[in-house]
Design a protein around this motif. Sequence first.
Motif, short mmCIF file in Angstrom:
data_model
loop_
_atom_site.label_atom_id
_atom_site.label_comp_id
_atom_site.label_asym_id
_atom_site.label_seq_id
_atom_site.Cartn_x
_atom_site.Cartn_y
_atom_site.Cartn_z
N GLY A 18 0.80 -1.22 0.00
CA GLY A 18 0.00 0.00 0.00
C GLY A 18 0.83 1.27 0.00
N SER A 19 2.11 1.15 0.23
CA SER A 19 3.02 2.31 0.24
C SER A 19 3.74 2.51 -1.09
CB SER A 19 4.06 2.14 1.35
OG SER A 19 3.43 2.04 2.60
N VAL A 20 3.35 1.76 -2.11
CA VAL A 20 4.07 1.80 -3.38
C VAL A 20 4.12 3.21 -3.99
CG1 VAL A 20 2.11 1.15 -4.86
CG2 VAL A 20 4.44 0.57 -5.55
N VAL A 21 3.11 4.02 -3.74
CA VAL A 21 3.12 5.37 -4.30
C VAL A 21 4.14 6.28 -3.63
CG1 VAL A 21 0.73 5.32 -5.12
CG2 VAL A 21 1.22 6.09 -2.81
N PHE A 22 4.53 5.95 -2.42
CA PHE A 22 5.47 6.78 -1.67
C PHE A 22 6.91 6.32 -1.81
CE2 PHE A 22 1.43 6.60 0.76
CZ PHE A 22 1.00 7.89 0.48
N THR A 23 7.12 5.02 -1.80
CA THR A 23 8.47 4.47 -1.83
C THR A 23 8.54 3.26 -2.75
OG1 THR A 23 7.97 3.11 0.10
CG2 THR A 23 9.02 5.24 0.54
N ASP A 25 10.70 1.99 -4.84
CA ASP A 25 11.90 1.15 -4.85
C ASP A 25 11.96 0.25 -3.62
OD1 ASP A 25 12.72 2.26 -7.26
OD2 ASP A 25 13.88 3.83 -6.27
N ILE A 26 11.61 0.80 -2.47
CA ILE A 26 11.62 0.01 -1.24
C ILE A 26 10.54 -1.07 -1.30
CG2 ILE A 26 11.19 0.09 1.25
CD1 ILE A 26 12.46 2.92 1.19
N VAL A 27 9.38 -0.71 -1.83
CA VAL A 27 8.30 -1.70 -1.94
C VAL A 27 8.69 -2.83 -2.88
CG1 VAL A 27 5.92 -2.06 -2.73
CG2 VAL A 27 6.48 -0.08 -1.31
N GLU A 28 9.31 -2.50 -3.99
CA GLU A 28 9.75 -3.55 -4.91
C GLU A 28 10.71 -4.51 -4.22
OE1 GLU A 28 12.12 -4.26 -9.11
OE2 GLU A 28 11.63 -2.22 -8.51
N GLU A 29 11.67 -3.96 -3.50
CA GLU A 29 12.63 -4.80 -2.78
C GLU A 29 11.93 -5.66 -1.71
OE1 GLU A 29 16.37 -4.03 0.24
OE2 GLU A 29 15.93 -2.51 -1.27
N THR A 30 10.98 -5.06 -1.03
CA THR A 30 10.24 -5.77 0.02
C THR A 30 9.41 -6.90 -0.55
OG1 THR A 30 10.17 -3.74 1.32
CG2 THR A 30 8.59 -5.46 1.91
N VAL A 31 8.70 -6.63 -1.65
CA VAL A 31 7.87 -7.66 -2.28
C VAL A 31 8.73 -8.81 -2.78
CG1 VAL A 31 6.37 -8.11 -4.26
CG2 VAL A 31 5.96 -6.13 -2.80
N ARG A 32 9.88 -8.48 -3.34
CA ARG A 32 10.81 -9.55 -3.78
C ARG A 32 11.23 -10.41 -2.58
NH1 ARG A 32 12.44 -9.33 -8.90
NH2 ARG A 32 12.45 -7.29 -9.85
N TYR A 33 11.54 -9.75 -1.48
CA TYR A 33 11.93 -10.48 -0.27
C TYR A 33 10.81 -11.43 0.16
CZ TYR A 33 13.31 -11.74 4.40
OH TYR A 33 13.64 -12.46 5.51
N TYR A 34 9.59 -10.91 0.26
CA TYR A 34 8.46 -11.76 0.65
C TYR A 34 8.36 -12.97 -0.27
CZ TYR A 34 6.49 -7.68 3.19
OH TYR A 34 6.27 -6.63 4.02
N PHE A 35 8.41 -12.70 -1.54
CA PHE A 35 8.19 -13.75 -2.53
C PHE A 35 9.29 -14.80 -2.51
CE2 PHE A 35 7.81 -15.37 -6.92
CZ PHE A 35 6.49 -15.77 -6.87
N LEU A 71 -4.65 -3.29 -4.26
CA LEU A 71 -5.14 -2.98 -5.60
C LEU A 71 -5.26 -1.48 -5.84
CD1 LEU A 71 -7.92 -5.69 -5.91
CD2 LEU A 71 -5.82 -5.56 -7.25
N LEU A 72 -5.86 -0.78 -4.88
CA LEU A 72 -6.06 0.66 -5.04
C LEU A 72 -4.74 1.41 -5.17
CD1 LEU A 72 -8.96 1.22 -2.50
CD2 LEU A 72 -9.08 1.39 -4.99
N MET A 73 -3.78 1.07 -4.32
CA MET A 73 -2.53 1.83 -4.36
C MET A 73 -1.66 1.45 -5.55
SD MET A 73 -3.10 4.00 -2.21
CE MET A 73 -1.62 4.90 -1.82
N ILE A 74 -1.75 0.22 -6.03
CA ILE A 74 -1.03 -0.13 -7.26
C ILE A 74 -1.63 0.66 -8.43
CG2 ILE A 74 -0.60 -1.96 -8.95
CD1 ILE A 74 -0.30 -3.87 -6.52
N GLU A 75 -2.95 0.73 -8.49
CA GLU A 75 -3.59 1.53 -9.55
C GLU A 75 -3.22 3.00 -9.42
OE1 GLU A 75 -5.60 2.77 -12.81
OE2 GLU A 75 -5.12 0.71 -12.25
N ASN A 76 -3.23 3.49 -8.20
CA ASN A 76 -2.87 4.89 -7.98
C ASN A 76 -1.43 5.16 -8.39
OD1 ASN A 76 -3.86 7.40 -7.20
ND2 ASN A 76 -2.93 7.23 -5.18
N TYR A 77 -0.56 4.21 -8.11
CA TYR A 77 0.85 4.35 -8.51
C TYR A 77 0.98 4.38 -10.03
CZ TYR A 77 5.69 3.14 -9.39
OH TYR A 77 6.97 3.12 -9.87
#
Length: 142
Positions: A18-23, A25-35, A71-77
Amino acid sequence: MKTKNNRYGTVPPCGAIGSVVFTPDIVEETVRYYFEHVPQLWGYYGFKDAFNLDRDWVSRIYIGIDKGIELLMIENYKTGLLWDITMRNKYIKDGLQKLSFHQTNKKQKKSAPLYMGATSLMFSLFHFPGRGRGYWGVNGSV
Protein backbone atom coordinates in the motif's frame (compact mmCIF):
# COMPACT_ATOMS: atom_id res chain seq x y z
CA MET A 1 9.16 -14.08 22.09
CA LYS A 2 9.40 -10.36 21.41
CA THR A 3 11.82 -8.77 18.99
CA LYS A 4 13.90 -5.62 19.42
CA ASN A 5 11.96 -2.51 20.49
CA ASN A 6 9.29 -4.60 22.24
CA ARG A 7 7.47 -5.58 19.05
CA TYR A 8 6.00 -8.96 18.29
CA GLY A 9 7.23 -8.98 14.69
CA THR A 10 4.03 -9.76 12.78
CA VAL A 11 4.11 -8.12 9.35
CA PRO A 12 1.14 -7.57 7.01
CA PRO A 13 2.33 -7.37 3.38
CA CYS A 14 -0.48 -4.94 2.53
CA GLY A 15 1.33 -2.27 4.56
CA ALA A 16 4.33 -2.29 2.28
CA ILE A 17 2.37 -2.82 -0.92
CA GLY A 18 0.00 0.00 0.00
CA SER A 19 3.02 2.31 0.24
CA VAL A 20 4.07 1.80 -3.38
CA VAL A 21 3.12 5.37 -4.30
CA PHE A 22 5.47 6.78 -1.67
CA THR A 23 8.47 4.47 -1.83
CA PRO A 24 8.29 2.32 -4.96
CA ASP A 25 11.90 1.15 -4.85
CA ILE A 26 11.62 0.01 -1.24
CA VAL A 27 8.30 -1.70 -1.94
CA GLU A 28 9.75 -3.55 -4.91
CA GLU A 29 12.63 -4.80 -2.78
CA THR A 30 10.24 -5.77 0.02
CA VAL A 31 7.87 -7.66 -2.28
CA ARG A 32 10.81 -9.55 -3.78
CA TYR A 33 11.93 -10.48 -0.27
CA TYR A 34 8.46 -11.76 0.65
CA PHE A 35 8.19 -13.75 -2.53
CA GLU A 36 11.68 -15.27 -2.44
CA HIS A 37 12.20 -15.76 1.31
CA VAL A 38 8.71 -16.41 2.65
CA PRO A 39 7.21 -18.55 -0.16
CA GLN A 40 4.41 -19.89 2.03
CA LEU A 41 3.11 -16.29 2.27
CA TRP A 42 2.06 -16.53 -1.37
CA GLY A 43 -1.19 -18.25 -2.29
CA TYR A 44 -4.11 -18.38 -4.67
CA TYR A 45 -5.11 -14.72 -4.13
CA GLY A 46 -1.63 -13.26 -3.76
CA PHE A 47 -0.02 -12.55 -0.42
CA LYS A 48 -1.77 -13.85 2.68
CA ASP A 49 -2.71 -11.58 5.56
CA ALA A 50 0.50 -11.59 7.62
CA PHE A 51 3.59 -13.46 8.76
CA ASN A 52 5.96 -13.55 11.72
CA LEU A 53 9.45 -14.94 11.15
CA ASP A 54 10.25 -14.98 14.89
CA ARG A 55 7.40 -17.41 15.45
CA ASP A 56 7.77 -19.26 12.14
CA TRP A 57 4.14 -18.37 11.41
CA VAL A 58 2.27 -17.42 8.24
CA SER A 59 -1.43 -16.64 8.17
CA ARG A 60 -3.64 -19.04 6.25
CA ILE A 61 -6.20 -16.37 5.34
CA TYR A 62 -6.65 -13.41 3.03
CA ILE A 63 -8.43 -10.29 4.22
CA GLY A 64 -10.45 -8.34 1.67
CA ILE A 65 -9.62 -4.90 3.01
CA ASP A 66 -5.92 -5.75 2.71
CA LYS A 67 -6.37 -6.85 -0.91
CA GLY A 68 -8.31 -3.65 -1.50
CA ILE A 69 -5.52 -1.35 -0.36
CA GLU A 70 -3.03 -3.30 -2.46
CA LEU A 71 -5.14 -2.98 -5.60
CA LEU A 72 -6.06 0.66 -5.04
CA MET A 73 -2.53 1.83 -4.36
CA ILE A 74 -1.03 -0.13 -7.26
CA GLU A 75 -3.59 1.53 -9.55
CA ASN A 76 -2.87 4.89 -7.98
CA TYR A 77 0.85 4.35 -8.51
CA LYS A 78 0.34 3.41 -12.15
CA THR A 79 -2.14 6.11 -13.15
CA GLY A 80 -2.79 8.54 -10.28
CA LEU A 81 -6.51 7.83 -10.74
CA LEU A 82 -7.48 7.80 -7.06
CA TRP A 83 -5.63 10.97 -6.20
CA ASP A 84 -7.06 12.69 -9.28
CA ILE A 85 -10.62 11.75 -8.29
CA THR A 86 -10.05 12.67 -4.64
CA MET A 87 -8.59 16.06 -5.50
CA ARG A 88 -11.69 16.98 -7.54
CA ASN A 89 -13.68 17.12 -4.28
CA LYS A 90 -14.05 20.75 -3.14
CA TYR A 91 -14.23 19.79 0.54
CA ILE A 92 -10.95 17.93 0.37
CA LYS A 93 -9.33 20.84 -1.48
CA ASP A 94 -10.66 23.32 1.10
CA GLY A 95 -9.46 21.15 3.98
CA LEU A 96 -5.97 20.80 2.54
CA GLN A 97 -5.74 24.55 1.99
CA LYS A 98 -6.81 25.16 5.61
CA LEU A 99 -4.01 22.82 6.67
CA SER A 100 -1.55 24.93 4.61
CA PHE A 101 -1.06 22.43 1.81
CA HIS A 102 -0.42 24.08 -1.54
CA GLN A 103 -1.32 22.78 -4.97
CA THR A 104 1.48 22.48 -7.46
CA ASN A 105 1.27 22.01 -11.19
CA LYS A 106 4.27 19.71 -11.21
CA LYS A 107 3.54 16.13 -12.05
CA GLN A 108 6.17 13.67 -11.01
CA LYS A 109 7.32 11.90 -14.11
CA LYS A 110 7.74 8.18 -13.65
CA SER A 111 10.83 6.76 -15.24
CA ALA A 112 10.51 3.51 -17.14
CA PRO A 113 12.55 1.49 -14.62
CA LEU A 114 10.48 2.82 -11.70
CA TYR A 115 7.20 2.11 -13.48
CA MET A 116 8.37 -1.31 -14.57
CA GLY A 117 9.77 -2.02 -11.11
CA ALA A 118 7.24 -2.51 -8.33
CA THR A 119 4.15 -2.48 -10.48
CA SER A 120 5.35 -5.04 -12.98
CA LEU A 121 6.72 -7.16 -10.19
CA MET A 122 3.35 -7.21 -8.45
CA PHE A 123 1.47 -7.99 -11.64
CA SER A 124 3.93 -10.68 -12.65
CA LEU A 125 3.72 -12.24 -9.20
CA PHE A 126 -0.02 -12.64 -9.50
CA HIS A 127 0.46 -14.89 -12.51
CA PHE A 128 3.72 -16.56 -11.59
CA PRO A 129 3.69 -20.18 -12.82
CA GLY A 130 3.72 -22.73 -10.04
CA ARG A 131 2.57 -20.35 -7.32
CA GLY A 132 -1.17 -20.51 -7.97
CA ARG A 133 -3.28 -18.48 -10.33
CA GLY A 134 -3.89 -14.96 -9.05
CA TYR A 135 -7.02 -12.93 -9.36
CA TRP A 136 -5.87 -10.31 -11.84
CA GLY A 137 -3.33 -10.04 -14.56
CA VAL A 138 -1.37 -7.41 -16.41
CA ASN A 139 -4.14 -6.95 -18.96
CA GLY A 140 -6.98 -7.31 -16.43
CA SER A 141 -7.64 -10.95 -17.27
CA VAL A 142 -9.08 -13.22 -14.63
